[in-house]
Design a protein around this motif. Structure first.
Motif, PDB file in Angstrom:
ATOM      1  N   GLU A   1      23.663   5.343 107.835  1.00  0.00           N
ATOM      2  CA  GLU A   1      23.197   4.174 108.576  1.00  0.00           C
ATOM      3  C   GLU A   1      23.028   4.530 110.049  1.00  0.00           C
ATOM      4  O   GLU A   1      23.743   5.372 110.579  1.00  0.00           O
ATOM      5  N   GLU A   2      22.089   3.843 110.674  1.00  0.00           N
ATOM      6  CA  GLU A   2      21.800   4.089 112.088  1.00  0.00           C
ATOM      7  C   GLU A   2      21.995   2.818 112.893  1.00  0.00           C
ATOM      8  O   GLU A   2      21.850   1.709 112.382  1.00  0.00           O
ATOM      9  N   GLU A   3      22.263   3.009 114.157  1.00  0.00           N
ATOM     10  CA  GLU A   3      22.307   1.913 115.117  1.00  0.00           C
ATOM     11  C   GLU A   3      20.867   1.579 115.509  1.00  0.00           C
ATOM     12  O   GLU A   3      19.939   2.351 115.226  1.00  0.00           O
ATOM     13  N   PRO A   4      20.642   0.446 116.203  1.00  0.00           N
ATOM     14  CA  PRO A   4      19.288   0.096 116.627  1.00  0.00           C
ATOM     15  C   PRO A   4      18.581   1.192 117.438  1.00  0.00           C
ATOM     16  O   PRO A   4      17.368   1.318 117.380  1.00  0.00           O
ATOM     17  N   ASP A   5      19.354   2.008 118.169  1.00  0.00           N
ATOM     18  CA  ASP A   5      18.731   3.052 118.997  1.00  0.00           C
ATOM     19  C   ASP A   5      18.377   4.303 118.201  1.00  0.00           C
ATOM     20  O   ASP A   5      17.898   5.281 118.768  1.00  0.00           O
ATOM     21  N   GLY A   6      18.627   4.285 116.869  1.00  0.00           N
ATOM     22  CA  GLY A   6      18.272   5.410 116.022  1.00  0.00           C
ATOM     23  C   GLY A   6      19.364   6.445 115.864  1.00  0.00           C
ATOM     24  O   GLY A   6      19.207   7.415 115.137  1.00  0.00           O
TER      25      GLY A   6
END
Length: 86
Positions: A77-82
């Protein structure tokens, strides 16, 4: 890669082993944006996480099946910033 238009809002995202990973909020920028309620705990709680479309193995009606098992998929999984979350 799966055609992004096949992925429906509110579809369940499951690992290759059938374990619940999250729920689709929408497809955004080549990634599946998961709903906030599936965001995890601690510093990961209360905001969206993303799964790369490259991890999608198949779309089965209202389920998006990933190529990785549930526990492995969460590690991708990634955060909104990639950036990764782990």
């Amino acid at each position: 890669m799966i055609e992004p238009s096949r992925i429906r809002e509110h579809a369940e995202v499951i690992g290759a082993d059938g374990v619940h990973v999250g729920t689709v909020d929408r497809v955004e920028g080549g990634r599946i944006k998961l709903t906030k309620r599936d965001s995890g705990e601690g510093r990961h709680e209360g905001h969206h996480h993303f799964i790369a479309l490259d991890l999608v193995a198949d779309v089965e009606g209202d389920r998006v099946r990933l190529s990785a098992n549930g526990a492995e998929a969460v590690s991708f999984e990634e955060e909104p910033d990639g950036k990764g979350i782990h």
